[in-house]
Enzyme design. Structure first.
Site, PDB file in Angstrom:
ATOM      1  CG  HIS A   1      27.070  52.270  -7.926  1.00 50.77           C
ATOM      2  ND1 HIS A   1      27.701  53.624  -7.723  1.00 50.77           N
ATOM      3  CD2 HIS A   1      27.433  51.483  -8.847  1.00 50.77           C
ATOM      4  CE1 HIS A   1      28.807  53.316  -8.595  1.00 50.77           C
ATOM      5  NE2 HIS A   1      28.620  52.135  -9.145  1.00 50.77           N
TER       6      HIS A   1
ATOM      7  CG  HIS B   1      27.804  47.431 -12.426  1.00 46.60           C
ATOM      8  ND1 HIS B   1      27.987  48.317 -13.325  1.00 46.60           N
ATOM      9  CD2 HIS B   1      28.420  48.241 -11.038  1.00 46.60           C
ATOM     10  CE1 HIS B   1      28.517  49.761 -13.063  1.00 46.60           C
ATOM     11  NE2 HIS B   1      28.932  49.593 -11.609  1.00 46.60           N
ATOM     12  CG  LEU B   2      20.650  44.172 -12.183  1.00 47.28           C
ATOM     13  CD1 LEU B   2      19.473  44.340 -12.353  1.00 47.28           C
ATOM     14  CD2 LEU B   2      20.874  42.881 -11.230  1.00 47.28           C
ATOM     15  NE  ARG B   3      29.039  43.363 -14.321  1.00 46.32           N
ATOM     16  CZ  ARG B   3      29.804  44.345 -14.214  1.00 46.32           C
ATOM     17  NH1 ARG B   3      29.708  45.276 -15.069  1.00 46.32           N
ATOM     18  NH2 ARG B   3      30.954  44.265 -13.382  1.00 46.32           N
TER      19      ARG B   3
ATOM     20  CG  HIS C   1      32.978  56.232 -12.583  1.00 47.15           C
ATOM     21  ND1 HIS C   1      33.143  55.058 -12.154  1.00 47.15           N
ATOM     22  CD2 HIS C   1      34.130  56.749 -12.950  1.00 47.15           C
ATOM     23  CE1 HIS C   1      34.364  54.781 -12.027  1.00 47.15           C
ATOM     24  NE2 HIS C   1      35.083  55.600 -12.612  1.00 47.15           N
TER      25      HIS C   1
ATOM     26  CG  ASN D   1      38.078  52.702 -11.210  1.00 42.54           C
ATOM     27  OD1 ASN D   1      38.547  53.392 -10.292  1.00 42.54           O
ATOM     28  ND2 ASN D   1      37.635  52.794 -12.353  1.00 42.54           N
TER      29      ASN D   1
ATOM     30  CG  ASP E   1      30.808  50.026  -7.908  1.00 43.60           C
ATOM     31  OD1 ASP E   1      30.203  49.702  -8.952  1.00 43.60           O
ATOM     32  OD2 ASP E   1      31.913  50.527  -7.831  1.00 43.60           O
TER      33      ASP E   1
END
Length: 434
Positions: free
Chosen positions: A60, A62-64, A179, A278, A305
């Site tokens: 999990h 987030h590489l963006r 999610h 979140n 995350d």
């Protein structure tokens, strides 16, 4: 090229190995493990006093990238991963554009091949644009290399559409990573509904926001024949529901992030937006349930995350700040400090939850997540005696948003190898593998 890692304590749940041994690497693969390996090699690595583990696999992240590279990109995100001993990361699809067509996923894999220090496995969105209205071409995305399907950042609220996606995911034998958040229940919530939301007079997020969708997704996936992985579980209810699903023979797994098993909403003494994530930090009762779930095997995975943001997206105004914190380069240290050094988990169990089990869940068992001969030589060498203070200024990630700044932790990645090549050395820094 031959490399021998000598005298390390090898931890490999895939082969039930938990002992001091040597490890021989040849041509990017594990060639042999055990005893003293008396061979000549191009490179000798002394791992005396260290754990030699299969490289960690973070389900999990987030590489963006593409589109939000000011927060993170493939180059910086994979360097952060290497520093944390993570040799495979699963990138979430809520980029700009959303990963919802083969062209985008192919672009990501091409860039990762050129710029990435570690393996990047890309997830596909479930709906086009993550708008919840029309399914992506799931078969085309799977053929393009999507490791899983997820609408991460939100839930698909159209239950019939979601059921259709579950059926297709089941047919394709590709997992769904959920999610779990009820959009209608969450409202404008920014903190757990309880002591912190009351203290700071901000809207709260109840446990039911997560629990209601967790229950929905478990039963939908089972009926549709899909493999379901529950992302960033934060409530005692999510643990209980996961346990129930397993007892009923359902194909369900769940992950917990270090911030959710270490911190509670009572730890938020001031409105520091680095505590805004979140799902939110919950209560001590929830934390203890998460830890119990990790200890008894209900919760099979520890992921991060990892969610980098630019400093301007974490302003003083808590309600305006973006949700999310970074964690990929400190997750091993946090887990060791909170769960292993305290005797709750063994180092062997830590490897199970951070490498072996994740590999199985995304279909890489036998290839990564272990140190059997013939497997990829993705390796993390961990120094259990190291102590250091977490300093975001040292992060390889562009994101510095963490509530753990200033925390002293025990255990640190000393070296990371991908395909048998050293890509990170605590003493020398990053070493380009290509």
């Amino acid at each position: 090229m031959k490399t021998i890692i000598q005298n390390g304590h090898v931890l490999d749940p895939s082969s039930s190995l938990d002992q001091v041994a040597d490890l021989l690497i040849e041509d990017g693969k594990v060639k042999a493990v055990g005893g003293k390996i008396e061979e000549e090699a191009d490179q000798m690595i002394d791992a005396s006093g260290y754990f030699v583990m299969p490289g960690l696999i973070d389900l999990h992240v987030h590489l963006r990238d593409p589109g939000l590279e000011y927060k993170e990109d493939i180059a910086t995100g994979t360097r952060a991963a290497a520093r944390g001993g993570v040799t495979t990361l699963c990138a979430m699809p809520n980029t700009k554009p959303v990963v919802d067509c083969p062209e985008v996923i192919e672009q990501i894999y091409e860039k990762a091949q050129k710029e990435g220090l570690v393996h990047v496995e890309q997830l596909s969105a479930i709906t086009k644009g993550q708008e919840g209205k029309e399914l992506v071409d799931m078969e085309a995305m799977a053929k393009s290399g999507a490791i899983a399907f997820s609408e991460d950042g939100k839930s698909v609220m159209d239950i019939n559409l979601y059921k259709e996606s579950m059926k297709e995911a089941g047919r394709l034998h590709v997992p769904v990573m959920a999610h779990c958040e009820d959009k209608d229940l969450v409202g404008k919530g920014v903190l757990n509904e309880g002591v912190a939301s009351e203290r700071f007079h901000v809207p709260g997020i109840s446990n039911s926001v997560e629990d209601v969708i967790t229950a929905r997704d478990i039963f939908l996936a089972d009926e549709a024949g899909a493999r379901l992985h529950l992302c960033h579980c934060s409530t005692k209810g999510a643990v209980a529901l996961t346990k129930m699903a397993k007892e009923m023979g359902m194909d369900v797994s769940g992950e917990v992030c270090p911030h959710h098993f270490i911190l509670t909403d009572a730890d938020i003494q001031e409105l520091d937006t680095n505590y805004k994530m979140n799902p939110p930090l919950r209560t001590e009762e929830d934390v203890q349930a998460l830890i119990k779930g990790l200890v008894d095997g209900t919760m099979e995975v520890i992921s991060t995350d990892h969610a980098p943001h630019h400093k301007d997206e974490k302003p003083a105004d808590f309600q305006k700040a973006a949700f999310g914190i970074v964690g990929i380069e400190i997750s091993a240290s946090l887990t060791y400090t909170a769960l292993v050094a305290t005797g709750l988990l063994t180092p062997y169990q830590m490897v199970e939850k951070m490498s072996t089990n994740p590999a199985r869940i995304i279909g890489l068992e036998g290839k990564r997540g272990g140190l059997k001969p013939g497997m990829e030589a993705d390796i993390a060498i961990f120094d259990p005696d190291a102590e250091y203070v977490i300093d975001p200024a040292d992060f390889a990630s562009k994101g510095k948003n963490t509530p753990f700044a200033g925390k002293t932790v025990k255990g640190q990645i000393a070296m990371t190898l991908v395909g048998g090549k050293v890509v990170y050395d605590r003493e020398k820094g990053f070493i380009e593998k290509r």
